[in-house]
Scaffold this motif. Structure first.
Motif, PDB file in Angstrom:
ATOM      1  N   GLY A  29      38.693  63.768  52.430  1.00 28.55           N
ATOM      2  CA  GLY A  29      38.473  65.001  51.676  1.00 28.55           C
ATOM      3  C   GLY A  29      39.038  64.958  50.262  1.00 28.55           C
ATOM      4  O   GLY A  29      39.001  65.982  49.548  1.00 28.55           O
ATOM      5  N   ILE A  30      39.570  63.802  49.822  1.00 34.65           N
ATOM      6  CA  ILE A  30      40.167  63.680  48.487  1.00 34.65           C
ATOM      7  C   ILE A  30      39.212  62.904  47.576  1.00 34.65           C
ATOM      8  O   ILE A  30      38.683  61.862  47.976  1.00 34.65           O
ATOM      9  CB  ILE A  30      41.519  62.959  48.555  1.00 34.65           C
ATOM     10  CG1 ILE A  30      42.500  63.784  49.406  1.00 34.65           C
ATOM     11  CG2 ILE A  30      42.095  62.764  47.150  1.00 34.65           C
ATOM     12  CD1 ILE A  30      43.830  63.095  49.631  1.00 34.65           C
ATOM     13  N   ALA A  31      39.014  63.404  46.372  1.00 31.75           N
ATOM     14  CA  ALA A  31      38.152  62.721  45.403  1.00 31.75           C
ATOM     15  C   ALA A  31      38.799  61.404  44.978  1.00 31.75           C
ATOM     16  O   ALA A  31      40.036  61.313  44.882  1.00 31.75           O
ATOM     17  CB  ALA A  31      37.933  63.604  44.179  1.00 31.75           C
ATOM     18  N   PRO A  32      38.011  60.360  44.750  1.00 31.51           N
ATOM     19  CA  PRO A  32      38.568  59.043  44.386  1.00 31.51           C
ATOM     20  C   PRO A  32      39.497  59.109  43.185  1.00 31.51           C
ATOM     21  O   PRO A  32      40.513  58.400  43.151  1.00 31.51           O
ATOM     22  CB  PRO A  32      37.322  58.219  44.079  1.00 31.51           C
ATOM     23  CG  PRO A  32      36.248  58.857  44.866  1.00 31.51           C
ATOM     24  CD  PRO A  32      36.563  60.325  44.847  1.00 31.51           C
ATOM     25  N   GLN A  33      39.168  59.934  42.210  1.00 30.77           N
ATOM     26  CA  GLN A  33      40.006  60.005  41.001  1.00 30.77           C
ATOM     27  C   GLN A  33      41.350  60.684  41.255  1.00 30.77           C
ATOM     28  O   GLN A  33      42.255  60.621  40.412  1.00 30.77           O
ATOM     29  CB  GLN A  33      39.263  60.740  39.869  1.00 30.77           C
ATOM     30  CG  GLN A  33      38.909  62.178  40.171  1.00 30.77           C
ATOM     31  CD  GLN A  33      37.521  62.321  40.788  1.00 30.77           C
ATOM     32  OE1 GLN A  33      36.999  61.356  41.395  1.00 30.77           O
ATOM     33  NE2 GLN A  33      36.923  63.499  40.645  1.00 30.77           N
ATOM     34  N   ASP A  34      41.507  61.338  42.462  1.00 37.75           N
ATOM     35  CA  ASP A  34      42.766  62.016  42.775  1.00 37.75           C
ATOM     36  C   ASP A  34      43.627  61.237  43.778  1.00 37.75           C
ATOM     37  O   ASP A  34      44.738  61.689  44.135  1.00 37.75           O
ATOM     38  CB  ASP A  34      42.483  63.409  43.356  1.00 37.75           C
ATOM     39  CG  ASP A  34      41.848  64.338  42.326  1.00 37.75           C
ATOM     40  OD1 ASP A  34      42.100  64.127  41.112  1.00 37.75           O
ATOM     41  OD2 ASP A  34      41.112  65.259  42.709  1.00 37.75           O
ATOM     42  N   PHE A  38      48.250  61.201  45.626  1.00 38.11           N
ATOM     43  CA  PHE A  38      48.727  61.315  47.002  1.00 38.11           C
ATOM     44  C   PHE A  38      49.327  60.007  47.548  1.00 38.11           C
ATOM     45  O   PHE A  38      49.619  59.916  48.741  1.00 38.11           O
ATOM     46  CB  PHE A  38      47.582  61.759  47.911  1.00 38.11           C
ATOM     47  CG  PHE A  38      47.071  63.139  47.608  1.00 38.11           C
ATOM     48  CD1 PHE A  38      47.676  64.268  48.164  1.00 38.11           C
ATOM     49  CD2 PHE A  38      45.988  63.318  46.765  1.00 38.11           C
ATOM     50  CE1 PHE A  38      47.194  65.533  47.891  1.00 38.11           C
ATOM     51  CE2 PHE A  38      45.500  64.585  46.478  1.00 38.11           C
ATOM     52  CZ  PHE A  38      46.105  65.697  47.043  1.00 38.11           C
ATOM     53  N   ARG A  39      49.524  59.020  46.718  1.00 39.61           N
ATOM     54  CA  ARG A  39      50.049  57.744  47.190  1.00 39.61           C
ATOM     55  C   ARG A  39      51.584  57.736  47.268  1.00 39.61           C
ATOM     56  O   ARG A  39      52.185  56.839  47.859  1.00 39.61           O
ATOM     57  CB  ARG A  39      49.585  56.618  46.286  1.00 39.61           C
ATOM     58  CG  ARG A  39      48.088  56.358  46.384  1.00 39.61           C
ATOM     59  CD  ARG A  39      47.683  55.144  45.575  1.00 39.61           C
ATOM     60  NE  ARG A  39      46.242  54.952  45.509  1.00 39.61           N
ATOM     61  CZ  ARG A  39      45.523  54.396  46.481  1.00 39.61           C
ATOM     62  NH1 ARG A  39      46.102  53.980  47.590  1.00 39.61           N
ATOM     63  NH2 ARG A  39      44.214  54.267  46.356  1.00 39.61           N
ATOM     64  N   LYS A  40      52.249  58.706  46.682  1.00 45.21           N
ATOM     65  CA  LYS A  40      53.711  58.757  46.705  1.00 45.21           C
ATOM     66  C   LYS A  40      54.214  59.198  48.088  1.00 45.21           C
ATOM     67  O   LYS A  40      53.500  59.847  48.846  1.00 45.21           O
ATOM     68  CB  LYS A  40      54.210  59.723  45.633  1.00 45.21           C
ATOM     69  CG  LYS A  40      53.766  59.364  44.229  1.00 45.21           C
ATOM     70  CD  LYS A  40      54.192  60.446  43.248  1.00 45.21           C
ATOM     71  CE  LYS A  40      53.674  60.146  41.860  1.00 45.21           C
ATOM     72  NZ  LYS A  40      54.035  61.212  40.887  1.00 45.21           N
ATOM     73  N   ALA A  55      53.431  61.882  55.283  1.00 48.53           N
ATOM     74  CA  ALA A  55      53.080  62.050  56.697  1.00 48.53           C
ATOM     75  C   ALA A  55      52.501  63.432  56.961  1.00 48.53           C
ATOM     76  O   ALA A  55      51.758  63.635  57.945  1.00 48.53           O
ATOM     77  CB  ALA A  55      54.304  61.816  57.575  1.00 48.53           C
ATOM     78  N   GLN A  56      52.813  64.386  56.116  1.00 56.10           N
ATOM     79  CA  GLN A  56      52.318  65.749  56.295  1.00 56.10           C
ATOM     80  C   GLN A  56      50.918  65.958  55.705  1.00 56.10           C
ATOM     81  O   GLN A  56      50.347  67.033  55.859  1.00 56.10           O
ATOM     82  CB  GLN A  56      53.283  66.750  55.639  1.00 56.10           C
ATOM     83  CG  GLN A  56      54.647  66.828  56.331  1.00 56.10           C
ATOM     84  CD  GLN A  56      55.596  67.727  55.579  1.00 56.10           C
ATOM     85  OE1 GLN A  56      56.014  67.390  54.459  1.00 56.10           O
ATOM     86  NE2 GLN A  56      55.939  68.860  56.192  1.00 56.10           N
ATOM     87  N   LEU A  57      50.373  64.944  55.014  1.00 55.68           N
ATOM     88  CA  LEU A  57      49.050  65.036  54.415  1.00 55.68           C
ATOM     89  C   LEU A  57      47.987  65.025  55.513  1.00 55.68           C
ATOM     90  O   LEU A  57      47.970  64.133  56.364  1.00 55.68           O
ATOM     91  CB  LEU A  57      48.829  63.862  53.458  1.00 55.68           C
ATOM     92  CG  LEU A  57      47.468  63.781  52.762  1.00 55.68           C
ATOM     93  CD1 LEU A  57      47.222  64.989  51.847  1.00 55.68           C
ATOM     94  CD2 LEU A  57      47.354  62.489  51.948  1.00 55.68           C
ATOM     95  N   ASN A  58      47.131  66.043  55.545  1.00 53.53           N
ATOM     96  CA  ASN A  58      46.040  66.179  56.519  1.00 53.53           C
ATOM     97  C   ASN A  58      46.552  66.166  57.967  1.00 53.53           C
ATOM     98  O   ASN A  58      45.930  65.573  58.864  1.00 53.53           O
ATOM     99  CB  ASN A  58      44.987  65.073  56.327  1.00 53.53           C
ATOM    100  CG  ASN A  58      44.105  65.331  55.128  1.00 53.53           C
ATOM    101  OD1 ASN A  58      43.863  66.485  54.747  1.00 53.53           O
ATOM    102  ND2 ASN A  58      43.617  64.262  54.501  1.00 53.53           N
ATOM    103  N   ASP A  59      47.681  66.848  58.181  1.00 54.42           N
ATOM    104  CA  ASP A  59      48.205  66.941  59.562  1.00 54.42           C
ATOM    105  C   ASP A  59      47.753  68.221  60.234  1.00 54.42           C
ATOM    106  O   ASP A  59      48.286  68.619  61.263  1.00 54.42           O
ATOM    107  CB  ASP A  59      49.726  66.817  59.573  1.00 54.42           C
ATOM    108  CG  ASP A  59      50.418  67.973  58.857  1.00 54.42           C
ATOM    109  OD1 ASP A  59      49.685  68.794  58.197  1.00 54.42           O
ATOM    110  OD2 ASP A  59      51.642  68.083  58.877  1.00 54.42           O
ATOM    111  N   ASP A  60      46.809  68.901  59.631  1.00 53.26           N
ATOM    112  CA  ASP A  60      46.224  70.140  60.155  1.00 53.26           C
ATOM    113  C   ASP A  60      47.236  71.287  60.199  1.00 53.26           C
ATOM    114  O   ASP A  60      47.119  72.211  61.004  1.00 53.26           O
ATOM    115  CB  ASP A  60      45.625  69.919  61.561  1.00 53.26           C
ATOM    116  CG  ASP A  60      44.575  70.981  61.896  1.00 53.26           C
ATOM    117  OD1 ASP A  60      43.960  71.528  60.920  1.00 53.26           O
ATOM    118  OD2 ASP A  60      44.363  71.290  63.070  1.00 53.26           O
ATOM    119  N   PHE A  61      48.235  71.220  59.298  1.00 55.47           N
ATOM    120  CA  PHE A  61      49.204  72.302  59.163  1.00 55.47           C
ATOM    121  C   PHE A  61      49.361  72.572  57.669  1.00 55.47           C
ATOM    122  O   PHE A  61      49.647  71.666  56.890  1.00 55.47           O
ATOM    123  CB  PHE A  61      50.557  71.926  59.791  1.00 55.47           C
ATOM    124  CG  PHE A  61      51.547  73.049  59.740  1.00 55.47           C
ATOM    125  CD1 PHE A  61      51.543  74.039  60.721  1.00 55.47           C
ATOM    126  CD2 PHE A  61      52.489  73.117  58.716  1.00 55.47           C
ATOM    127  CE1 PHE A  61      52.461  75.077  60.670  1.00 55.47           C
ATOM    128  CE2 PHE A  61      53.394  74.166  58.655  1.00 55.47           C
ATOM    129  CZ  PHE A  61      53.384  75.156  59.628  1.00 55.47           C
TER     130      PHE A  61
END
Length: 540
Positions: A29-34, A38-40, A55-61
């Motif tokens: 769901g993240i655009a390639p240019q962004d 989110f790599r940090k 770890a909290q990225l896209n954890d449905d919370f």
């Protein structure tokens, strides 16, 4: 926990079936240019409200109120899901549309929970978009070529006008000096001419006085002697009576007998009756030919040149000849009354001729020599007139070029070619006219014109023109219009709209809007769309 576990298993199974072009699990769901954002290991919410771990990225919370941490799930109402749509155009959806049972992305990536089976239709759906994009790229390529040519033409025109302006300023300086010199000389000429005219007017008045004196004298002579036949005869009889009482032909006053007088002497005798002079006085004054003025105040011949003297001698000789060639003849058979009646008529004719000769003589003599050469004076006036006109023309051109060159003409001066041009389009009953660097107007019919604005500036990195301070709206602001520049193969005004009251928006297609950077962007997008179809693209 069980739900999260099974969801993770479903995502992993789904991703395993995707091609290598699909995003990783965490970047769903993240655009390639962004992706780099989110790599940090520790990531900030975009609104800066808090931080979350990788770890909290896209954890449905939902950890971020703006949905930064859940771009690939529907956990955050404000989150956005990015559809890559390989083979077609990418889009973004609200996260609430993820796994809702409806295939919103043409690649089906928004429905990855397995509840529905979405067929990948991006390649087929993207064909029309790819064709349209290809045409746009072709137009941009041609437009970029035209733009480069127009930029070079603009640079040449600017250099040429700057050189002309420099020459004109030097010419203006020289012409201004010349005009001032000619003006001084012209004023000197006019002053001398005024003085000469004044002298001529005085001369004309003197001539008029002489003519008036001649007329008055002639009228008086006719009334006192020549108009009366009895007076002439009485004069003759008086002279005869004197001759009878004297032994000689000389009278007591020294006058000769009338029978012994020549015709000229008789004329003088008659003239003495109305001039008040004796004949002896006439003879004495007649000997003073070198004098410029006689004793009776009359003007004699001037002595300032042979031509004037000759003219006077000619007129004097003519008068004498007329007297000597009188048609009156002394015949023995005619009585003296008849002879002197004829002579009286001749004397009247002679006096009139004498008046005419005097007038002609005065006109033929210039008492004041002209200090001016008319040809030189006319030449000075003509040169002053021509030089003044040339100076005015040069100054007008200088003003025009200065006004033209003072504007912001773009990064490369590319908009110089639009100066002095107007572009118009008709929509409904209105004609809209845009004149870059000048004004924008709306016309209705032949006589109704509304000012939409006057030139203000370029905006948005020279991709828009702004015209402001137009005619006021009823209970509203003054009109203004923004003109967007769009790539086109020729310059023309296309669309005009009024999205807000008294605020207009127009589009001007022009090769100057075909930027090389934008062309490269479009080519990159087409390249992405034309990638090889992923294996099994029609099903997930």
């Amino acid at each position: 926990m069980k739900v999260a576990f099974f969801l993770s298993i479903a995502i992993l199974s789904l991703l395993a079936s995707w091609s290598s072009s699909s995003p990783s699990v965490s970047f769903l769901g993240i655009a390639p240019q962004d992706e780099n954002y989110f790599r940090k290991e520790t990531i900030k919410c975009r609104n800066g409200s808090r931080k979350f771990t990788k770890a909290q990225l896209n954890d449905d919370f939902c950890d971020c109120l703006d949905g930064t941490d859940e771009p690939g799930t529907s956990a955050c109402p404000e989150g956005k899901f990015y559809c890559r749509n390989v083979g077609h155009l990418p889009t973004s959806l609200y996260s609430s549309m993820v796994n809702d049972g409806i295939c919103d992305c043409c690649d089906g990536s928004d429905e990855y929970d397995g509840k529905v089976k979405c067929r990948n239709t991006c390649w087929e759906a993207g064909k029309k978009a790819r064709d349209k994009l290809q045409k746009l790229i072709d137009m941009y390529r041609e437009g970029v070529t035209i733009r480069k040519r127009e930029v070079e033409q603009a640079k040449e025109a600017i250099s040429k006008d700057k050189a002309e302006l420099s020459v004109l300023k030097a010419e203006e300086k020289s012409l201004d000096k010349l005009v001032n010199q000619l003006k001084v000389r012209k004023e000197q000429i006019e002053k001398a001419e005024g003085k000469e005219q004044l002298e001529k007017d005085n001369e004309d008045r003197s001539n008029a006085d002489v003519e008036e004196n001649f007329e008055t004298t002639e009228a008086s002579g006719k009334e006192d002697s020549l108009t009366s036949e009895d007076d002439v005869i009485g004069l003759v009889e008086q002279d005869e009576s004197k001759s009878e009482h004297e032994d000689t032909n000389v009278a007591e006053d020294g006058s000769e007998s009338i029978e012994d007088m020549s015709k000229e002497e008789i004329g003088r005798l008659v003239a003495s009756r109305w001039t008040g002079e004796r004949t002896g006085q006439v003879e004495e004054t007649g000997s003073g030919a070198d004098s410029n003025e006689g004793k009776d105040g009359s003007l004699n011949k001037p002595s300032d040149g042979d031509s004037k003297t000759n003219a006077y001698d000619h007129h004097q000789s003519s008068i004498t000849d007329d007297l000597d060639s009188s048609s009156v003849v002394h015949e023995p058979g005619l009585d003296k009354q008849t002879q002197f009646l004829g002579f009286t008529i001749h004397i009247q004719s002679w006096l009139r001729k004498m008046q005419d000769v005097s007038q002609n003589l005065l006109r033929s003599v210039s008492w004041f020599s002209s200090p001016l050469d008319n040809l030189d004076a006319d030449k000075i006036r003509e040169e002053y007139k021509e030089s003044t006109a040339r100076l005015s023309s040069a100054q007008e051109r200088i003003s025009s070029l200065t006004e033209k060159l003072k504007h912001d003409l773009g990064v490369d001066g590319e908009f110089y070619t639009l100066y002095g041009q107007c572009f118009e389009t008709k929509q409904d009953k209105y004609v809209y006219k845009i004149c870059p660097f000048k004004e924008a107007v709306q016309e209705e019919g032949q006589y109704h014109k509304t000012q939409l604005g006057y030139w203000e500036k370029f905006e948005e990195s020279y991709s828009a023109m702004l015209f402001s301070n137009g005619a006021g709206c009823w209970n509203g602001p003054r009109r203004s219009i923004k003109v967007k520049l769009r790539c086109g193969l020729k310059t023309e005004l296309t669309d005009v709209d009024e999205p807000s009251r008294c605020e207009y928006l127009a589009v001007l297609s022009t090769p100057l809007g075909c930027l090389d950077g934008k062309l490269k962007e479009l080519e990159g997008k087409l390249e992405m769309l034309q990638k090889e179809k992923p294996e099994g693209h029609d099903e997930l």
